[in-house]
Design a protein around this motif. Structure first.
Motif, PDB file in Angstrom:
ATOM      1  N   GLY A 123       0.801  -1.243   0.028  1.00  5.17           N
ATOM      2  CA  GLY A 123       0.134   0.170  -0.071  1.00  5.17           C
ATOM      3  C   GLY A 123       0.783   1.316   0.132  1.00  5.17           C
ATOM      4  N   VAL A 124       0.120   2.280  -0.143  1.00  6.69           N
ATOM      5  CA  VAL A 124       0.943   3.718  -0.162  1.00  6.69           C
ATOM      6  C   VAL A 124       1.485   3.964   1.291  1.00  6.69           C
ATOM      7  CG1 VAL A 124       0.714   6.056  -0.399  1.00  6.69           C
ATOM      8  CG2 VAL A 124      -0.525   4.643  -2.007  1.00  6.69           C
ATOM      9  N   ASP A 125       2.891   4.376   1.210  1.00  4.87           N
ATOM     10  CA  ASP A 125       3.355   4.683   2.443  1.00  4.87           C
ATOM     11  C   ASP A 125       3.701   6.023   2.936  1.00  4.87           C
ATOM     12  OD1 ASP A 125       5.970   2.244   1.540  1.00  4.87           O
ATOM     13  OD2 ASP A 125       4.235   1.918   3.127  1.00  4.87           O
ATOM     14  N   GLY A 126       3.199   7.001   1.966  1.00 12.13           N
ATOM     15  CA  GLY A 126       3.113   8.582   2.135  1.00 12.13           C
ATOM     16  C   GLY A 126       4.169   9.334   2.003  1.00 12.13           C
ATOM     17  N   TRP A 127       4.034  10.483   2.070  1.00  6.33           N
ATOM     18  CA  TRP A 127       5.317  11.318   1.589  1.00  6.33           C
ATOM     19  C   TRP A 127       6.539  11.504   2.616  1.00  6.33           C
ATOM     20  CZ3 TRP A 127       5.360  13.891  -2.479  1.00  6.33           C
ATOM     21  CH2 TRP A 127       4.406  14.497  -3.311  1.00  6.33           C
ATOM     22  N   ILE A 128       6.190  10.718   3.769  1.00  9.89           N
ATOM     23  CA  ILE A 128       7.414  10.844   4.640  1.00  9.89           C
ATOM     24  C   ILE A 128       8.632   9.821   3.986  1.00  9.89           C
ATOM     25  CG2 ILE A 128       6.594   8.748   6.004  1.00  9.89           C
ATOM     26  CD1 ILE A 128       7.774  10.400   8.458  1.00  9.89           C
ATOM     27  N   VAL A 129       8.198   9.059   3.230  1.00 16.45           N
ATOM     28  CA  VAL A 129       9.004   7.798   2.437  1.00 16.45           C
ATOM     29  C   VAL A 129       9.598   8.631   1.517  1.00 16.45           C
ATOM     30  CG1 VAL A 129       8.969   5.680   1.238  1.00 16.45           C
ATOM     31  CG2 VAL A 129       7.616   5.959   2.903  1.00 16.45           C
ATOM     32  N   VAL A 130       8.915   9.474   0.659  1.00 17.94           N
ATOM     33  CA  VAL A 130       9.567  10.327  -0.317  1.00 17.94           C
ATOM     34  C   VAL A 130      10.565  11.372   0.221  1.00 17.94           C
ATOM     35  CG1 VAL A 130       9.125  11.899  -2.188  1.00 17.94           C
ATOM     36  CG2 VAL A 130       7.301  10.040  -1.790  1.00 17.94           C
ATOM     37  N   TRP A 131      10.246  11.888   1.220  1.00 18.65           N
ATOM     38  CA  TRP A 131      11.135  12.904   1.912  1.00 18.65           C
ATOM     39  C   TRP A 131      12.417  12.488   2.431  1.00 18.65           C
ATOM     40  CZ3 TRP A 131      10.811  17.602   0.356  1.00 18.65           C
ATOM     41  CH2 TRP A 131       9.501  18.225  -0.099  1.00 18.65           C
ATOM     42  N   LEU A 132      12.134  11.171   3.082  1.00 18.55           N
ATOM     43  CA  LEU A 132      13.509  10.446   3.696  1.00 18.55           C
ATOM     44  C   LEU A 132      14.264   9.905   2.678  1.00 18.55           C
ATOM     45  CD1 LEU A 132      12.322   9.002   7.101  1.00 18.55           C
ATOM     46  CD2 LEU A 132      14.293  10.563   6.610  1.00 18.55           C
ATOM     47  N   ALA A 133      13.642   9.566   1.715  1.00 15.14           N
ATOM     48  CA  ALA A 133      14.323   8.949   0.277  1.00 15.14           C
ATOM     49  C   ALA A 133      15.281  10.118  -0.142  1.00 15.14           C
ATOM     50  CB  ALA A 133      13.519   8.160  -0.631  1.00 15.14           C
ATOM     51  N   GLY A 134      14.636  11.031  -0.207  1.00 12.57           N
ATOM     52  CA  GLY A 134      15.307  12.305  -0.892  1.00 12.57           C
ATOM     53  C   GLY A 134      16.674  12.794   0.032  1.00 12.57           C
ATOM     54  N   LEU A 135      16.604  12.800   1.221  1.00 15.84           N
ATOM     55  CA  LEU A 135      17.503  12.944   2.139  1.00 15.84           C
ATOM     56  C   LEU A 135      18.669  11.897   2.159  1.00 15.84           C
ATOM     57  CD1 LEU A 135      18.766  14.407   4.808  1.00 15.84           C
ATOM     58  CD2 LEU A 135      17.519  12.947   6.259  1.00 15.84           C
TER      59      LEU A 135
END
Length: 313
Positions: A123-135
């Protein structure tokens, strides 16, 4: 002569300065990766994302790879001693092998995880995943930047550098996958990208691990082959034949060569050996050379019957 000696001392001093600067870079890279691991695992727990926790664990393997590379780098600078007459430089080659093998394991594990997700997309994990992956991407690229210059002169640091580039690629995949999932709910993108990254890692390792294995298997340097060196020796005046020819790499920077030279009758062995060593240094860059002169009448003194072994050479 004293001038030459003094100049060499200066070179040695500069080498150590650059080595210490390199060590500081590796220590900084390890520290950054450990902090990233903590951030990803905490973020993964908050977001309920197993993928992010897995990425954090993978990042921790990066930190361990750098610790291993750092330790081997320090060990390699130890001089020769009674137990290690060639010195400790090959520790870097062993560390590189360990790092490449761990990369293969990580790539296979990532592929297995991805296949599981293809069957049952998460399922969708949310924006926190995208931001941490960016970091993670910023930190991975920063770490790669710290080790990039060193990677060109050390197979050991190169293995750790490749670890980081693989991680940067994985972070890009998580970002792209996360955005596509958030925008279009296309859940298959994450496992498909993971499989692609894993294959990319394996392809890189396949190329980079060969010179490491070649050194550990006492192979000849990539640039030279034994028959070529033996043929050059055979062509020198005063040498009737050459056998017991061995050419191998001590480590990345040093090669070693040994051979038995059967001299023509009446040849002065000191002049022949001096000529042979000068040719080996000039033509092949071989400086760590051991040559054993023999006469045709006396034959080879070796007990193992090593003489006929290289007779064709």
């Amino acid at each position: 002569m004293p001038h030459d000696h003094h100049h060499h001392g200066d070179d040695h001093h500069h080498h150590h300065l650059s080595a210490d600067a390199g060590d500081r870079r590796v220590v900084a890279a390890v520290g950054i990766n450990v902090l990233l691991t903590v951030a990803q695992i905490i973020g993964g727990l908050i977001a309920g994302s197993v993928a992010l926790i897995a990425d954090g664990v993978h990042n921790f393997s990066d930190a361990l790879a750098l610790v291993l590379a750092f330790g081997a780098r320090r060990l390699a600078r130890r001089g020769a001693d009674a137990a290690m007459s060639f010195g400790w430089a090959r520790a870097e080659v062993v560390a590189a092998l360990v790092n490449y093998v761990s990369l293969i394991i990580v790539a296979i594990w990532l592929m297995a995880e991805a296949v599981g997700r293809l069957i049952d997309p998460p399922g969708v994990d949310g924006w926190i995943v995208v931001w941490l992956a960016g970091l993670a991407l910023v930190i991975d690229l920063g770490t790669a930047g710290l080790t990039w210059r060193l990677s060109k002169e050390s197979v050991n640091i190169r293995a750790a550098f490749l670890h980081n580039m693989a991680d940067a690629g994985a972070s890009v995949a998580v970002i792209v996958g996360g955005i596509l999932i958030l925008l279009y709910d296309w859940r298959l993108v994450d496992p498909l990208l993971t499989i692609g990254i894993s294959l990319f890692i394996l392809w890189h390792v396949a190329g980079d691990i060969r010179p490491v294995l070649r050194i550990l298997m006492l192979g000849a340097p990539m640039r030279h082959e034994v028959p070529e060196v033996a043929a050059h020796l055979n062509a020198l005046p005063g040498i009737a034949s050459v056998h017991h020819v061995h050419l191998w790499q001590i480590d990345e920077a040093r090669n070693s060569f040994e051979a038995h030279l059967v001299l023509e009758d009446g040849a002065d062995f000191t002049a022949v050996i001096a000529r042979a060593k000068a040719m080996l240094a000039e033509e092949f860059g071989l400086l760590h050379v051991t040559l054993e002169p023999e006469t045709q009448a006396a034959g080879c003194a070796d007990q193992e019957g090593a003489c006929p072994e290289g007779a064709a050479l």
